[in-house]
Design a protein around this motif. Sequence first.
Motif: not given
Length: 525
Positions: A21, A24, A227, A264
């Motif tokens: 990723l 993030y 993200e 997240h």
Amino acid sequence: MGQTKGQTKDLPYEVKSSEELGRYLVASRDLAPGEIILTEPPIVFGPKAMPDPEAKMPCVGCYKPIFTDVGERCSSCGWPVCSGNCPGLTDPRHHGLECQVLRARPECVLDNMADYYRHDALLPLRCVLLQKTDPERWRLVLDQQSHMESRLPGSEAYEEANEFIVEYLINNFIDKLDSGVKAKYLPEISKELLHRMCGIIDTNALEIRLPEGSELNGLYAQTSIMEHSCIPNTKHTFTVDTKDKNNLYNISVKVVIPILKGEHIATMYSHALWGTQARRQHLRDTKYFSCKCPRCSDPTELGTYLSAMKCMGDGKEVCDGIHLPEDPLDDETEWACSKCKVKLGNSQINGLIAQMGEDVDNVLMIGGSVPMLENILCRLSTFLHPNHYHMYSIKHSLVQLYGRQSSYMTEDILDKKIKMCKDLIFITKTLDPGNARLSLYSAVLHHELHSALVLKSKKVKSDGTKITVDEIKQLLAEANNSINIALDALKDDIEEASGKKLIDVIAKSKSDFERFCKEKNIDLL
């Protein structure tokens, strides 16, 4: 990471990183809907070209749309402006710095304006101008991902940027600068650096819609770390109408569905009403990654069946099954029927969907009438699940036409409209539970449901009997709930032109509704 302006040390997020990723954000504590995660000013911003630049262009000082052929020109560089007195012409955050470069070509033209004045080239230019005038912001620009490994010479992204931005800036302006100006404002400049700016902008820039109808692209240091997910848990808004120029175009990122500590923090980079394959292809083409979020991984798209096809059978027997991708994360997946053994290849499905998409776009583009929309809806219903995103588009247009003309106000039509609204609301709410991306769609659907319920409460039943007081109260109570949900869905869209216009329409409907209830002495409490 630098601390966002105005925030305390007790940030509601932490910056993490992984090989897959990159950087993030995760929640540093449980976050509730309505909480602001971060607010920050743009690093740099610039105007986008307008849909018909031969007719209208944004002023380079304040971005107000101006008529291309009759507008004034900047006295130094000749670019179209709203007025020679526009404050943004001397402001270094707007036109003040770039004018030093753009004046290298002082000639004005009235023909082929869109090619001569390419507004999309201004943001890359504003980026490179930061290297000497604001080194800290320049560092923040360079800190952003450019994906140059995916934008090599020969790629579509490279060639497009090269023709319309890089060569345009170098040939028309940068190569014409005298050495003193170049040393003062652009100590380092090359095709490679401009291509890197194009990559950074394409990957990270956020679109800022202004009330007058023009649009900007802006780069943001912290927000760009978030993200993507096709089920976003945040929504961002911009400050576009403020007397404090220091807050102009500030972004605020707000929680829209609960985020637990450690989860997240995500936004969405594609359209929530596209099917999985369309979304994933768009993300690969523009953001250079393949999404594997829970929605993309689920063949049913969270139970909405937004991409599902109807089975046509094996040619011998009719089948009423549903075709879904066996593995939606595999671009070569087969589509299997839920009831029989028939399978279709992905290329076959894509071909059918593309053709149907063209038919839908053509009808919607000309502002299809009820008969036209009902005709294409009937034709596509042979092949597509009732919830397919092409069906959604047609139904969303139809519900805004039913109940508007006397010929489409029968009890049957109103019942059809009510069911259609509720079906579309289910899809919309499932895909975007926090109104992060589909707030306008949700507001329209709840407003149309409200109007259909109110109309139905005023009608005599098809069998000739009068509707009872209890039935009227039930319909109006539901209508009242719908209009309130419609307004609530738009609470974050008031600064956008489309949001403000819709709020005004719905607020008037609410006022009319309350007056009607008062006149009829109907108490909904």
